[in-house]
Design a protein around this motif. Structure first.
Motif, short mmCIF file in Angstrom:
data_model
loop_
_atom_site.label_atom_id
_atom_site.label_comp_id
_atom_site.label_asym_id
_atom_site.label_seq_id
_atom_site.Cartn_x
_atom_site.Cartn_y
_atom_site.Cartn_z
N THR A 54 0.83 -1.21 0.00
CA THR A 54 0.00 0.00 0.00
C THR A 54 0.86 1.26 0.00
O THR A 54 0.61 2.19 -0.77
N ASP A 153 -4.73 -2.99 -7.33
CA ASP A 153 -4.15 -3.62 -6.15
C ASP A 153 -4.73 -5.02 -5.99
O ASP A 153 -5.91 -5.25 -6.24
N GLU A 154 -3.90 -5.95 -5.56
CA GLU A 154 -4.32 -7.35 -5.44
C GLU A 154 -4.99 -7.80 -6.73
O GLU A 154 -6.11 -8.33 -6.73
#
Ligand code: ADP
Ligand code: MG
Length: 612
Positions: A54, A153-154
């Motif tokens: 992050t 993200d992810e």
């Protein structure tokens, strides 16, 4: 000089970093931050969960954004509401000294107008789940036509959850000239594909070993006559007493129908599909997470975004229209390092499609048989025995013991055990007695006739550290048999099944007589004859299949209800399930209308466990 300063971060960020107590950058931060700060480039960064991804994208994003401009400049897509909120929180912490910078979270299950209002006030950074984002883009509640940074993200999780189309659609509303940063824990094919499609010569960063994504999901298919689909589903559930599953249907109507049928038959089931309100869906998901629902029947659309770990089985009640969708379905299981099974129930004419799916997933399917009644009775019996042996004694029982003792005076332990287990066993036995073989032979399939083969039961299983491969090896060595002589090895918790050619059956029994493994007495028994021969010989064809029988014998009908109801806490709607578990402390048993005493034992065991 502070190590974060060396990476080129500005004063406002350094101050926030100091407040958060971060002392040294993590590896992914050290590698990603300088590049992202200095260049306008695409990036693929692979690093395990918990490695600080992050901040690796958050710090440079915050520094690069023009806080004096209120336009949305950065978009972060993340798979779940929880992650979305978590990232938003982190970003708010990072940017607390970056004046004028505003981050807004967008996710399903909350008021869309509220979120739209927040964006209207000016949000340079939006953190969103794909479903809600697409919704808001379509309704023109957000403007992402001028974003400069897009972060996936992810990414592996998002694709796993079936968000490919949403992501594509959302990205089509963003400008071509922008930087795309993809962060992921693993790099399965699908992520590589998306990187190729949406990114231009991305810088690649890898922390630790490059993980191709685990293929911890095994794929199985079952060929049945179309009219036996539902009966087959029930058998699969009964043969897996600890099942915690998502069952996929093609339409909302079928989803609803199958769930209703399951509930009526006493399973902990519920439907989730687009006709439910958000509120209803939230309730269903809450009960599912709490394990009050064991079988969640879902449409493909509604199942996107199900982020529940520990799902043991995905059952394709019907194949999806687009076989590509299969990957999204099977990705619901085998998460977080666990293994899972994806099962497909097909009719003969659909069986061809299996080969196509194998090509897409790059993994092969195993053809399996719908278990017969005998096998299910055995599984259930040993499951119960296992549960009982694991159960801690509740000493509240002590004071009732004298009267119970009196009742059973004169019975030997063996007689008592027999009686005790008969309570449960007889239910299943009656239900499945004479149950029909549901397996249809697929004509064009690679399905070798097993010849005259005999199925054995053996009292070792996963508990004894066997998996099917090691058990097969053990059997081959012990029985001195060749590579293909032991087959259909199926390992359950405390016992297993395997097949050996019938000509060798006597030999098998002989070898295992008085056999010990690790000091334990090994018990091997013939369960049934397998393969077509015995089955086709049965005179049950005229019965007209499962349904016919169901209608035909009233006693069957009754016992079926009794069986299932008692066993599985009938009609557990999420609400009643909750009520009941809270009742449990104060004589919840009385709350049970049907089912009787024996069932309370098993369901109270289940209840206890589900609360863990
Ligand atoms: P990932 O996204 O890789 O799973 P996160 O970004 O969620 O990991 O970070 C995991 C945790 O580590 C968070 O609580 C975060 O605040 C903390 N963290 C991140 N970077 C650092 C650092 N350099 N030093 C100390 N803690 C950090
Ligand atoms: Mg993360």
């Amino acid at each position: 000089m502070n190590k974060f300063e060396l990476l080129g971060l500005n004063e406002a960020l350094l101050q926030a970093i100091n407040d958060m107590g971060f002392e040294t950058p993590s590896e992914v931060q050290e590698k990603a931050i300088p590049i992202l700060l200095q260049e306008d480039t695409d990036m693929v960064a692979l690093a395990q969960t918990g490695t600080g991804k992050t901040a690796a994208f958050g710090f440079p994003l915050i520094q690069k954004i023009d806080a004096n401009n209120r336009k949305t400049q950065g978009l972060i897509l993340s798979p779940t509401r929880e992650l979305c909120l978590q990232i938003t929180n982190e970003l708010k912490n990072y940017s607390k000294y970056s004046k004028g910078l505003n981050t807004v979270a967008i996710y399903g299950g909350a008021s869309i107008t509220e979120q739209a209002a927040q964006i209207k006030k000016g949000a340079q950074i939006i953190v969103a789940t794909p479903g809600r984002m697409q919704d808001m883009v379509n309704r023109r509640l957000v403007d992402i036509s001028a974003i400069e940074y897009c972060i996936l993200d992810e990414a592996d999780e998002m694709l796993n959850m079936g968000f490919y189309e949403d992501i594509t659609e959302i990205l089509s509303h963003t400008p071509k000239e922008k930087s795309t940063w993809l962060f992921s824990a693993t790099m399965p094919k699908e992520v590589a594909t998306i990187a190729k499609k949406f990114m231009r010569t991305p810088v690649e960063i890898t922390v630790g070993t490059k993980n191709m994504g685990t293929s911890s999901v095994s794929h199985e298919y079952f060929v049945v006559n179309a009219r036996d689909r539902y009966a087959a589903l029930k058998r699969l559930a009964d043969a897996n007493p600890d099942i915690f599953s998502v069952i996929f249907c093609r339409t909302k109507r079928d989803t609803q129908k199958v769930a209703e049928q399951l509930i009526e038959d006493g399973y902990n089931a519920a439907a989730i599909h687009g006709d439910l309100s958000q509120n209803q869906r939230d309730l269903v998901m809450k009960s599912f997470r709490a394990r009050q629902i064991q079988m969640l029947v879902a449409t493909d659309v509604a199942a996107r975004g199900i982020d529940v770990d520990d799902i043991t089985h995905v059952i394709n009640y019907q194949l999806p229209d687009e076989i590509e969708t299969y990957t999204h379905r099977s990705g619901r299981t085998g998460r977080a390092g666990k293994s899972g099974v994806s099962m497909v129930i097909v009719s003969k004419s659909e069986a061809r499609k299996i080969r196509g799916i194998e090509k897409i997933i790059g993994q092969s399917f195993e053809r399996k048989e719908i278990p017969d009644g005998r096998e299910i009775c055995e599984v259930q019996l040993f499951h119960l025995a296992n549960e009982i042996s694991k159960t801690e004694i509740n000493h509240e029982i002590d004071r009732y013991l004298p009267s119970i003792n009196e009742l059973f005076e004169g019975l030997t332990k063996e007689e008592l055990l027999k009686k005790f287990f008969s309570v449960e066993f007889t239910r299943f036995f009656n239900y499945y007695n004479n149950a029909q073989d549901l397996n249809a032979k697929a004509s064009n399939e690679v399905y070798e006739d097993e010849g005259d083969s005999t199925r054995f039961f053996i009292n070792v299983g996963a508990k004894d550290d066997f998996d099917w491969m090691s058990l097969k090896d053990f059997l081959k060595a012990t029985l001195d048999l060749g590579r293909d002589d032991v087959n259909r090895v199926e390992v359950k918790d405390s016992f297993s099944f395997f097949n050996v050619d019938s000509s060798k059956a006597e030999e098998v029994i002989r070898i295992f007589q008085d056999f010990k493994h690790n000091g334990r007495h090994i018990n091997v028994e013939i369960t049934k004859k397998s393969a077509g021969k015995e089955r086709s010989g049965g005179g049950r064809k005229g019965g007209g299949g499962y349904k016919g029988k169901d209608k035909g014998g009233r006693s069957f009908d009754k016992s079926s209800k009794g069986t299932d109801k008692g066993r599985r806490r009938s009609s557990d709607s999420p609400a009643s399930g909750k009520r009941r578990s809270s009742d449990a402390g104060s004589g919840g048993r009385q709350g049970k209308k049907s089912g009787g005493r024996s069932s309370s034992i098993e369901s109270s065991i289940k209840r206890r466990r589900s609360k863990k």
